[in-house]
Design an enzyme around this catalytic site. Structure first.
Site, PDB file in Angstrom:
ATOM      1  N   ARG A   1      -0.461  -5.775  -8.296  1.00 13.13           N
ATOM      2  CA  ARG A   1       0.358  -4.632  -7.901  1.00 13.13           C
ATOM      3  C   ARG A   1       0.710  -4.785  -6.416  1.00 13.13           C
ATOM      4  O   ARG A   1      -0.194  -4.950  -5.602  1.00 13.13           O
ATOM      5  CB  ARG A   1      -0.363  -3.297  -8.144  1.00 13.13           C
ATOM      6  CG  ARG A   1      -0.755  -3.054  -9.599  1.00 13.13           C
ATOM      7  CD  ARG A   1      -1.128  -1.606  -9.834  1.00 13.13           C
ATOM      8  NE  ARG A   1       0.035  -0.746  -9.744  1.00 13.13           N
ATOM      9  CZ  ARG A   1      -0.039   0.597  -9.681  1.00 13.13           C
ATOM     10  NH1 ARG A   1      -1.209   1.190  -9.653  1.00 13.13           N
ATOM     11  NH2 ARG A   1       1.060   1.314  -9.613  1.00 13.13           N
TER      12      ARG A   1
ATOM     13  N   ASN B   1       4.512   6.697  -1.697  1.00 10.03           N
ATOM     14  CA  ASN B   1       3.635   7.364  -2.665  1.00 10.03           C
ATOM     15  C   ASN B   1       4.346   7.374  -4.007  1.00 10.03           C
ATOM     16  O   ASN B   1       5.465   6.881  -4.149  1.00 10.03           O
ATOM     17  CB  ASN B   1       3.292   8.782  -2.187  1.00 10.03           C
ATOM     18  CG  ASN B   1       2.134   9.391  -2.980  1.00 10.03           C
ATOM     19  OD1 ASN B   1       1.100   8.754  -3.171  1.00 10.03           O
ATOM     20  ND2 ASN B   1       2.302  10.611  -3.454  1.00 10.03           N
ATOM     21  N   LYS B   2       3.714   7.945  -5.008  1.00 17.08           N
ATOM     22  CA  LYS B   2       4.251   7.948  -6.362  1.00 17.08           C
ATOM     23  C   LYS B   2       5.692   8.444  -6.393  1.00 17.08           C
ATOM     24  O   LYS B   2       6.055   9.378  -5.689  1.00 17.08           O
ATOM     25  CB  LYS B   2       3.367   8.813  -7.264  1.00 17.08           C
ATOM     26  CG  LYS B   2       3.768   8.814  -8.733  1.00 17.08           C
ATOM     27  CD  LYS B   2       3.776   7.420  -9.331  1.00 17.08           C
ATOM     28  CE  LYS B   2       2.437   6.725  -9.225  1.00 17.08           C
ATOM     29  NZ  LYS B   2       2.481   5.328  -9.702  1.00 17.08           N
TER      30      LYS B   2
ATOM     31  N   GLN C   1       0.717  11.273 -14.472  1.00 19.12           N
ATOM     32  CA  GLN C   1      -0.587  11.299 -13.805  1.00 19.12           C
ATOM     33  C   GLN C   1      -0.991  12.703 -13.372  1.00 19.12           C
ATOM     34  O   GLN C   1      -2.172  13.020 -13.303  1.00 19.12           O
ATOM     35  CB  GLN C   1      -0.583  10.362 -12.593  1.00 19.12           C
ATOM     36  CG  GLN C   1      -0.493   8.882 -12.944  1.00 19.12           C
ATOM     37  CD  GLN C   1       0.925   8.359 -12.821  1.00 19.12           C
ATOM     38  OE1 GLN C   1       1.894   9.093 -13.042  1.00 19.12           O
ATOM     39  NE2 GLN C   1       1.068   7.103 -12.464  1.00 19.12           N
TER      40      GLN C   1
ATOM     41  N   ASP D   1       0.115   5.460  -0.978  1.00 24.61           N
ATOM     42  CA  ASP D   1      -0.238   4.104  -1.388  1.00 24.61           C
ATOM     43  C   ASP D   1      -0.057   3.099  -0.263  1.00 24.61           C
ATOM     44  O   ASP D   1      -0.690   2.047  -0.260  1.00 24.61           O
ATOM     45  CB  ASP D   1       0.586   3.694  -2.607  1.00 24.61           C
ATOM     46  CG  ASP D   1       0.136   4.435  -3.849  1.00 24.61           C
ATOM     47  OD1 ASP D   1      -0.705   3.894  -4.581  1.00 24.61           O
ATOM     48  OD2 ASP D   1       0.586   5.570  -4.072  1.00 24.61           O
TER      49      ASP D   1
ATOM     50  N   GLY E   1      -4.763   4.491  -8.119  1.00 30.65           N
ATOM     51  CA  GLY E   1      -5.028   5.250  -6.910  1.00 30.65           C
ATOM     52  C   GLY E   1      -5.412   4.279  -5.811  1.00 30.65           C
ATOM     53  O   GLY E   1      -6.281   3.414  -6.006  1.00 30.65           O
ATOM     54  N   ALA E   2      -4.757   4.380  -4.656  1.00 34.08           N
ATOM     55  CA  ALA E   2      -4.906   3.360  -3.616  1.00 34.08           C
ATOM     56  C   ALA E   2      -6.361   3.068  -3.238  1.00 34.08           C
ATOM     57  O   ALA E   2      -6.792   1.906  -3.272  1.00 34.08           O
ATOM     58  CB  ALA E   2      -4.082   3.746  -2.391  1.00 34.08           C
TER      59      ALA E   2
END
Length: 356
Positions: A93, A253-254, A202, A243, A51-52
């Site tokens: 990451r 994002n995801k 998630q 993110d 999670g950012a």
């Protein structure tokens, strides 16, 4: 409303970081005690913490872990070690800009302390002070995001979300889930539809777990069911996290978020991104310039029951996708809602928040 505490610093100096191991949820609620830089880097890389905003705080604490044993050394050595620690953490990451933001914030603080004449002990103490401030500020920002975002939710609203952008993704109440927590605390009835979010689930493992734990009405669906749910008009709004947000408002994002945004536009459902200003990257002009993390094939080829594909099959496993700003109804930030985001509006918000 009580939320799970995802991450915190324990003790003075030397100290350690306590964080929930998200790879073991929902089956086990287990906490790790991280006492060194490499253990923190490993926790970030294998998604024990994710999670950012949460990895931004983790990176800040990680730099402290990398220098906390150097109090007796010259200030210049502490600064050099902080820079090296930040670089090491940033390599874990590439997509979530909060990670680099958190690490570099600590480096900037130790550089200022050393330039002001502080010795090694003062520089290390300054690093911890700044990291703790990062943690505290994230909690305050999460509450503010919840306050602003809750105004977008009416009593009886049904919200679809993708991945996890709740308390588990932050040091506080979350980004995309914070408005839901706030709305419920204010007496509104809000129901959540959570995409499972393949391949690491998630949404299923984390979002459904934390919402259930908080007593929020949540229904889990597979990613492939989202179009059907939209077509039956069971969704009032989409709330997702981010993110990295480019200067023009494009949102990383995801993986799967882009598809949800397209579905929302097709069905006339507002699509909101909820993110702190620390997730904006003014150095990235648009979504095409955002680096997308490619993760291990095994996340796709293997599941809880074992292999899910033929041995040796080629796999493409990007962790994120980019949703163009034109598909975003608005971005909820701590300085207000950016409706129909574009470069000018994003820059205005960043200026008001002191980010540029």
């Amino acid at each position: 409303m009580a939320h799970v505490e995802t991450i915190r610093w324990e003790g003075a100096l030397p100290g350690k970081v306590r964080l929930i191991d998200q790879t073991l949820l929902p089956e086990r609620e287990t906490y790790l005690e991280i006492a060194d830089l490499e253990s923190m880097r490993d926790a970030i890389g294998r998604l024990a913490v994710r999670g950012a905003p949460a990895i931004g705080v983790a990176a800040a604490f990680g730099v402290v872990l990398g220098v906390q044993g150097l109090s007796a050394r010259p200030a210049a050595e502490v600064v050099a070690a902080a820079r090296a620690a930040a670089a090491r953490l940033e390599s874990s990451r590439p997509t979530a800009v909060n990670l680099a933001w958190g690490a570099r914030r600590i480096v900037a603080r130790v550089e200022r302390e050393a330039a002001g004449g502080g010795d090694g002990r003062a520089v290390v103490a300054a690093a911890l002070d700044e990291a703790r401030a990062t943690w505290t500020e994230d909690r305050v920002v999460c509450d503010r995001l919840g306050e602003i975002g809750a105004e977008l939710l009416h009593d009886g609203a049904v919200v679809l979300t993708h991945c996890n952008a709740g308390a588990l993704a932050t040091a506080g109440s979350g980004t995309a889930l914070s408005p839901i927590y706030r709305a419920v605390a204010d007496g509104k009835k809000v129901a959540v539809i959570a995409d499972e979010t393949r391949p690491l689930l998630q949404g299923a493992r984390l979002t459904a777990w934390e919402l259930s734990r908080a007593g929020i009405d949540v229904t889990l669906i597979t990613d492939s069911m989202a179009a059907s749910v939209f077509s039956r008009r069971k969704v009032d709004a989409v709330f997702v996290g981010a993110d990295r947000i480019a200067r023009n408002g494009d949102v990383a994002n995801k993986i799967g978020t882009y598809g949800v945004a397209i579905l929302a536009r097709e069905h006339g459902v507002p699509f909101y991104v909820v993110a702190p200003l620390s997730t904006f990257d003014p150095e990235t002009p648009d979504g095409a310039a955002i680096p997308i993390e490619e993760r291990a094939p095994g996340e796709v080829t293997h599941g809880a029951l074992g292999p899910t594909s033929p041995t040796g099959v080629r796999v493409h496993n990007p962790a994120f996708d980019v949703t163009p700003a034109r598909l975003v109804t608005g971005i909820v930030t701590e300085v207000g809602l950016i409706l129909a985001p574009d470069k000018d509006k994003v820059e205005d918000a960043l200026r008001r928040g002191g980010r540029i």
